[in-house]
Scaffold this active site. Structure first.
Site, PDB file in Angstrom:
ATOM      1  N   HIS A  36       0.861  -1.352  -0.048  1.00 36.82           N
ATOM      2  CA  HIS A  36      -0.060   0.070   0.060  1.00 36.82           C
ATOM      3  C   HIS A  36       0.985   1.241  -0.016  1.00 36.82           C
ATOM      4  CE1 HIS A  36       0.347   1.000   4.293  1.00 36.82           C
ATOM      5  NE2 HIS A  36       0.385  -0.414   4.453  1.00 36.82           N
TER       6      HIS A  36
ATOM      7  N   ASP B  96      -0.164   4.346   1.105  1.00 36.36           N
ATOM      8  CA  ASP B  96      -0.419   5.474   2.180  1.00 36.36           C
ATOM      9  C   ASP B  96       0.478   5.155   3.236  1.00 36.36           C
ATOM     10  OD1 ASP B  96      -2.340   3.222   2.536  1.00 36.36           O
ATOM     11  OD2 ASP B  96      -3.192   4.318   4.041  1.00 36.36           O
TER      12      ASP B  96
ATOM     13  N   ASP C 222       6.155   1.630   6.498  1.00 41.38           N
ATOM     14  CA  ASP C 222       4.991   0.946   6.456  1.00 41.38           C
ATOM     15  C   ASP C 222       4.122   1.705   5.248  1.00 41.38           C
ATOM     16  OD1 ASP C 222       2.463  -0.353   6.688  1.00 41.38           O
ATOM     17  OD2 ASP C 222       2.316   0.287   8.789  1.00 41.38           O
TER      18      ASP C 222
ATOM     19  N   GLU D  47      -4.914   2.130   2.959  1.00 38.86           N
ATOM     20  CA  GLU D  47      -4.831   0.773   3.618  1.00 38.86           C
ATOM     21  C   GLU D  47      -4.934   1.008   5.179  1.00 38.86           C
ATOM     22  OE1 GLU D  47      -2.881  -2.564   6.023  1.00 38.86           O
ATOM     23  OE2 GLU D  47      -2.624  -0.470   5.991  1.00 38.86           O
ATOM     24  N   GLU D  48      -4.107   2.177   5.570  1.00 39.01           N
ATOM     25  CA  GLU D  48      -3.879   2.629   6.904  1.00 39.01           C
ATOM     26  C   GLU D  48      -5.370   2.860   7.599  1.00 39.01           C
ATOM     27  OE1 GLU D  48      -1.661   1.928   8.651  1.00 39.01           O
ATOM     28  OE2 GLU D  48       0.291   1.847   7.510  1.00 39.01           O
TER      29      GLU D  48
ATOM     30  N   ASP E 274       3.758  -6.569   3.738  1.00 38.36           N
ATOM     31  CA  ASP E 274       3.495  -5.259   4.732  1.00 38.36           C
ATOM     32  C   ASP E 274       3.900  -5.694   6.028  1.00 38.36           C
ATOM     33  OD1 ASP E 274       2.201  -3.045   5.485  1.00 38.36           O
ATOM     34  OD2 ASP E 274       0.444  -3.514   5.354  1.00 38.36           O
TER      35      ASP E 274
ATOM     36  N   HIS F 255       4.449   3.725  12.310  1.00 40.30           N
ATOM     37  CA  HIS F 255       3.466   4.744  12.888  1.00 40.30           C
ATOM     38  C   HIS F 255       3.992   5.962  13.794  1.00 40.30           C
ATOM     39  CE1 HIS F 255      -0.170   2.017  11.451  1.00 40.30           C
ATOM     40  NE2 HIS F 255       1.019   2.063  10.644  1.00 40.30           N
TER      41      HIS F 255
END
Length: 409
Positions: free
Chosen positions: A79, A81, A142, A176-177, A199, A381
């Site tokens: 992904h 994002d 990520d 995705e997040e 991922d 994150h």
């Protein structure tokens, strides 16, 4: 700086935070900026069927170089994002070469330090080269590491036709997040027998189990009366929210759980005497325990509604995704192939349940079985996110080896 590192740094410096409050797809226009660059890169590599659809989903094909037409078409998915919970704007990456095992000062002015005293896994990468943040943003590994590793793998295969492989499809998703990555993914168009999401976290991770997940919103309407004359009249919605939370098992909070243990997370609470809204997420690998958790929350809300008959307590409960294990076990061979490929490369497989979810979980339920592979990153994150370049190289090599081993079967 090698091709992989250059590509990764190019991608992470483009902000692609997703937005959970947006009603568009993608949720932020910046994701288009990265998508267009990726499409150009894929075309320059020489991939075929490169498409960017109206919802910002990218697909492309590396054709088979084998005469054997029975080799299954496989896919690799990541992904674009990054998590909205921490800023991804203005990322300034730095490479720490030949890491010495000591504290890494990310930001001297703000006294932000990445330390092995806080993150013991740093000690596993002594002598390696780490990409870190400046302490003010997340890094974006990520999942731009996954995007990079997939592209570098197919680029290598394109440049080395002596490595035999079947047809390979790649797919990159937005959002995705915020749980929307699989919403508009066209499984029929992707046209694969199975795929792998890239991922995961540390080197060696191989996952085919994840949480069953639900979100819950409790809206409480009380009665605001001047505190001087509130006796037998005021209904403080904040206090009802606190009472509700106290009815849920303390030991089933995230900070007290691990491995296969599920949890209730109090994710947000906001309000006043009159109105309070409480947000929960509910997680469990076991469908039985997952349903028990949802039923417990329903029962707690129902009890409070009876106890406080003049209040209004409304529960909105929504399932988000389910454990992919049910869909992977019938085709467990695809996990065994990934495990063997790791072993071929001298990587120790770390097979464990995901304490979260990926696009692969929802895609598995849409008919595309998708185990999850590592990217190599840590501390996603947040400002302490980092990734060893050598782990990224191993992730790239794993994708190549999986394609090669499938062609040999």
């Amino acid at each position: 700086m090698n091709s992989l590192t250059k590509r990764f740094i190019k991608y992470i410096t483009i902000s692609t935070d997703s937005d959970p409050n947006s009603t568009t797809c993608p949720s932020t226009k910046e994701q288009w900026d990265l998508a267009k660059i990726i499409v150009e890169d894929l075309q320059n590599i020489g991939l075929e069927d490169v498409t960017l659809d109206e919802n910002c989903y990218i697909m492309a094909t590396l054709p088979s170089n084998c005469e054997d037409k029975s080799i299954p078409t496989i896919g690799f998915i990541a992904h674009m994002d990054t998590a909205p919970s921490y800023s991804g704007v203005g990322i300034k990456p730095r490479i720490v070469e030949n890491y010495d095992g000591k504290d890494i000062i990310l930001n001297e002015k703000e006294n932000i330090i990445l330390s092995p005293n806080d993150f013991g896994h740093l000690k596993n990468y002594i002598g390696q080269d780490l990409i870190v943040t400046d302490g003010m943003t997340l890094l974006g590994a990520d999942d731009k590491a996954g995007v990079t590793e997939i592209i570098e793998a197919v680029k290598y295969l394109k440049e080395h036709p002596e490595i035999k492989h079947g047809e390979i499809r790649i797919g990159f998703t937005p959002d995705e997040e915020i749980g929307n990555g699989a919403n508009h993914f066209d499984v029929k168009k992707f046209n694969c027998k199975f795929a792998y999401t890239v991922d995961g976290g540390e080197i060696g991770e191989l996952e085919y189990e994840n949480f069953n997940a639900a979100s819950a919103t409790v809206k409480i309407t009380g009665r605001d009366i001047h505190p001087g004359s509130a006796k037998n009249s005021m209904i403080n919605s904040i206090m009802l929210a606190m009472e509700l939370h106290s009815m849920l098992p303390v030991e089933q909070r995230p900070e007290y759980t691990e491995k296969y243990e599920g949890f209730f997370l109090l994710d947000e609470i906001k309000g006043n005497v009159e109105n309070t809204t409480v947000e929960y997420i509910i997680r469990d690998h076991s469908m039985k325990k997952f349903n028990e958790k949802k039923n417990l929350l329903k029962a707690a809300v129902a009890y409070l509604q009876v106890k406080y008959k003049d209040a209004q307590i409304k529960l909105e409960l929504k399932d988000s995704y389910y454990n992919m294990r049910e869909k992977i076990e019938p085709v467990i061979e695809i996990v065994k192939i990934a495990k063997k490929s790791m072993e071929d490369l001298g990587i120790k497989p770390l097979i464990s349940p995901i304490r979260g979810g990926t696009d692969g979980a929802r895609l598995s339920y849409k008919g595309l079985p998708c185990p999850n592979l590592f990217t190599g990153g840590h501390n996603f994150h947040g400002k302490f996110e980092y990734i060893p370049i050598q782990s990224m190289e191993k992730a790239r090599d794993l994708i190549i080896k999986i394609a090669e081993n499938i062609a040999k079967q």
